[in-house]
Design an enzyme around this catalytic site. Structure first.
Site, PDB file in Angstrom:
ATOM      1  N   CYS A  18     -81.720 -17.989 -40.441  1.00 16.18           N
ATOM      2  CA  CYS A  18     -82.150 -19.220 -41.119  1.00 16.18           C
ATOM      3  C   CYS A  18     -83.519 -18.964 -41.739  1.00 16.18           C
ATOM      4  O   CYS A  18     -84.344 -18.276 -41.140  1.00 16.18           O
ATOM      5  CB  CYS A  18     -82.238 -20.370 -40.106  1.00 16.18           C
ATOM      6  SG  CYS A  18     -82.520 -21.989 -40.863  1.00 16.18           S
TER       7      CYS A  18
ATOM      8  N   CYS B  45     -86.093 -23.754 -32.026  1.00 17.97           N
ATOM      9  CA  CYS B  45     -84.715 -23.301 -32.301  1.00 17.97           C
ATOM     10  C   CYS B  45     -84.604 -21.778 -32.246  1.00 17.97           C
ATOM     11  O   CYS B  45     -85.375 -21.063 -32.872  1.00 17.97           O
ATOM     12  CB  CYS B  45     -84.291 -23.809 -33.678  1.00 17.97           C
ATOM     13  SG  CYS B  45     -82.695 -23.175 -34.229  1.00 17.97           S
TER      14      CYS B  45
ATOM     15  N   GLU C 252     -72.121 -17.069 -35.001  1.00 15.18           N
ATOM     16  CA  GLU C 252     -71.456 -17.709 -33.863  1.00 15.18           C
ATOM     17  C   GLU C 252     -70.854 -19.061 -34.246  1.00 15.18           C
ATOM     18  O   GLU C 252     -71.377 -19.770 -35.093  1.00 15.18           O
ATOM     19  CB  GLU C 252     -72.452 -17.886 -32.713  1.00 15.18           C
ATOM     20  CG  GLU C 252     -72.879 -16.541 -32.139  1.00 15.18           C
ATOM     21  CD  GLU C 252     -73.786 -16.648 -30.920  1.00 15.18           C
ATOM     22  OE1 GLU C 252     -73.507 -15.948 -29.942  1.00 15.18           O
ATOM     23  OE2 GLU C 252     -74.768 -17.425 -30.948  1.00 15.18           O
TER      24      GLU C 252
ATOM     25  N   CYS D  68     -76.733 -26.468 -28.397  1.00 10.02           N
ATOM     26  CA  CYS D  68     -77.503 -26.671 -29.633  1.00 10.02           C
ATOM     27  C   CYS D  68     -78.758 -25.820 -29.634  1.00 10.02           C
ATOM     28  O   CYS D  68     -79.522 -25.841 -28.680  1.00 10.02           O
ATOM     29  CB  CYS D  68     -77.993 -28.109 -29.730  1.00 10.02           C
ATOM     30  SG  CYS D  68     -76.721 -29.275 -29.996  1.00 10.02           S
TER      31      CYS D  68
ATOM     32  N   CYS E 296     -68.143 -26.343 -34.024  1.00 11.82           N
ATOM     33  CA  CYS E 296     -69.500 -26.252 -34.567  1.00 11.82           C
ATOM     34  C   CYS E 296     -69.607 -24.950 -35.354  1.00 11.82           C
ATOM     35  O   CYS E 296     -69.483 -23.860 -34.800  1.00 11.82           O
ATOM     36  CB  CYS E 296     -70.501 -26.289 -33.409  1.00 11.82           C
ATOM     37  SG  CYS E 296     -72.200 -26.124 -33.936  1.00 11.82           S
TER      38      CYS E 296
ATOM     39  N   CYS F 148     -87.909 -23.692 -37.302  1.00 12.20           N
ATOM     40  CA  CYS F 148     -88.225 -24.791 -36.404  1.00 12.20           C
ATOM     41  C   CYS F 148     -88.614 -24.162 -35.061  1.00 12.20           C
ATOM     42  O   CYS F 148     -87.927 -23.251 -34.584  1.00 12.20           O
ATOM     43  CB  CYS F 148     -87.027 -25.714 -36.261  1.00 12.20           C
ATOM     44  SG  CYS F 148     -86.474 -26.341 -37.860  1.00 12.20           S
TER      45      CYS F 148
END
Ligand code: SAH
Ligand code: SF4
Length: 417
Positions: A158, A165, A136, A389, A151, A162
């Site tokens: 990933c 997230c 994305e 975010c 962005c 975290c």
């Protein structure tokens, strides 16, 4: 004979430069990154994508097909300044050569799976790459002026997890290639019809890039660096390094390299001021603890009062948002040309944190501001389309499972590298 240290050099908390400027560790990170390499940039019919090649690579290819090196300059202009995707549009190139190029090459873009525009005008793209993997990209327009930030994602998934997230709940599928990273920006620009690239300081809608989408850009450094060099090239897209910000969760050895080689702005996802808490919510902290991350910020070459380091700090209610936390934050970063971006936690399906209250946000921000650091509160954008975010995540991996294929990558067994 001296005893071997109990911890790896980077684990030591002494913060010495010797333990940080560690070529061996960088080589290890890059070797691991190479295991998640993108597929070759070629179509099933054998035609090669010219997007994402460095000038040198493009020149080599021209020479390989018997053309003069100056063709690189022409092609570069058409691809990155004019935004052409069709060789027949390249009016400075004679017809026979246009045809020869079209037989061998393409000027690719990622496929647009969905394009959603939020009530607040934020636009989210779901792109599909040649092998079917997806990532994305979000365009966040400025609220007042005709400009905005793109962005960009650097990985599908990933390796880090975290706890706050959404991307972190998706195991790393693979790194994005330079073509796919540049391609996100180019496709977003297609969507806004913003070609040719404006020259100099002409206002433009897509005016800055933030590497804050899916993934940890410093665990895909080579592709990210190559893509940023293409984007910064003055004869093409020509975005200056001052308009590009890379956000990292704190991959210390690569922060040094990024500063030395690219000189782009740095944002660091700090989120906690004590190692015990940061170990938990940003697990990479177990490898590169706060002290080392801060030391790397202090020596980041591109930082100055005019170009401050951004410390990103997600505000999690009752977890990291106390006034004592704010005071410790100020102490940690004192002397660094910095600003602190306070990010209200954006919920996603299945998340368990709560955003801090407005009052607590303001109290925290005031302490930071009174200490002389700008501390803007980053108002969430595009929440209604899960574009804010930490809300990005794709179904790439699940689809692969559904198709009965093995995962492209094993679950990350450690903090990434
Ligand atoms: N991997 C890099 C860049 C991508 S994350 C990094 O971690 O810095 C971009 C930013 O979004 C980071 O500051 C991250 O901490 C923040 N973020 C992640 N999840 C979030 C959430 N749920 N709400 C608000 N911000 C979040
Ligand atoms: Fe990865 Fe950044 Fe999300 Fe952490 S915050 S899981 S490093 S994308």
């Amino acid at each position: 004979m001296s005893a071997a240290p109990a911890t790896s050099p980077s684990r030591s908390r002494d913060g010495t430069a010797a333990s940080l400027l560690n070529d061996e560790e960088r080589a290890r990170i890059r070797a691991k990154s190479a295991q998640f390499a993108p597929p070759p940039a070629a179509l099933p019919d054998g035609r090669r994508d010219l997007v994402g090649l460095s000038r040198e690579e493009l020149t080599d290819i021209m020479v390989e097909i018997g053309e003069k090196p100056f063709r690189t300059k022409q092609l570069w202009h058409w691809i990155y300044h004019q935004g052409a995707t069709d060789f027949s549009r390249m009016s400075s190139i004679a017809r026979p050569l246009q045809e020869k190029l079209a037989e061998r090459f393409v000027i690719g873009r990622p496929g647009v799976v969905t394009e959603q525009t939020s009530q607040d005008s934020t636009r989210k793209f779901l792109f599909r790459f040649r092998d079917g993997q997806e990532a994305e990209t979000v365009y966040i327009p400025d609220r007042q002026e005709d400009r905005g930030a793109v962005c960009i994602s650097s990985q599908v998934g990933c390796t880090l997890s975290c706890t706050f997230c959404h991307t972190g709940t998706q195991a790393l599928v693979r790194n994005l290639g330079a073509a796919e990273i540049v391609g996100q920006f180019m496709a977003a620009r297609d969507s806004y019809g913003e070609w040719p690239s404006p020259k100099g300081e002409t206002p433009r809608l897509l005016s800055t890039i933030v590497l804050m989408g899916m993934g940890e850009p410093l665990y895909n450094y080579d592709n990210v660096a190559k893509a940023m060099r293409i984007i910064m090239d003055g004869e093409g897209i020509g975005l200056s390094r001052r308009r590009i910000t890379l956000s990292t969760s704190g991959v210390v050895p690569m922060m040094d390299q990024c500063g030395a080689e690219l000189g782009i702005n740095l944002a660091v996802s700090l989120h906690a001021v004590r190692d015990d808490l940061r170990d938990e919510i940003v697990p990479l902290n177990r490898k590169y603890p706060i002290r080392e991350v801060i030391a790397a910020c202090r020596r980041y070459p591109a930082a100055s009062n005019a170009r401050r380091i951004t410390f990103e700090y997600i505000m999690l209610r009752g977890i990291n948002d106390s006034e004592a936390d704010a005071r410790e934050l100020v102490r940690l970063i004192s002397g660094i040309p910095a600003k602190v971006n306070l990010i209200p936690f954006n919920p996603w399906p299945g998340s368990s944190y709560r955003p801090s209250t407005r009052e607590q946000l303001d109290r925290f921000a005031k302490i930071v501001m009174d200490a002389g650091f700008a501390s803007p509160i980053r108002m969430p954008r595009g929440r209604d389309i899960l574009a804010a975010c930490g809300q990005l995540r794709t179904e790439s991996q699940r689809l692969r499972r559904a198709a009965g294929q093995p995962d492209a990558a094993p679950e990350a067994e450690d903090a990434g590298a």
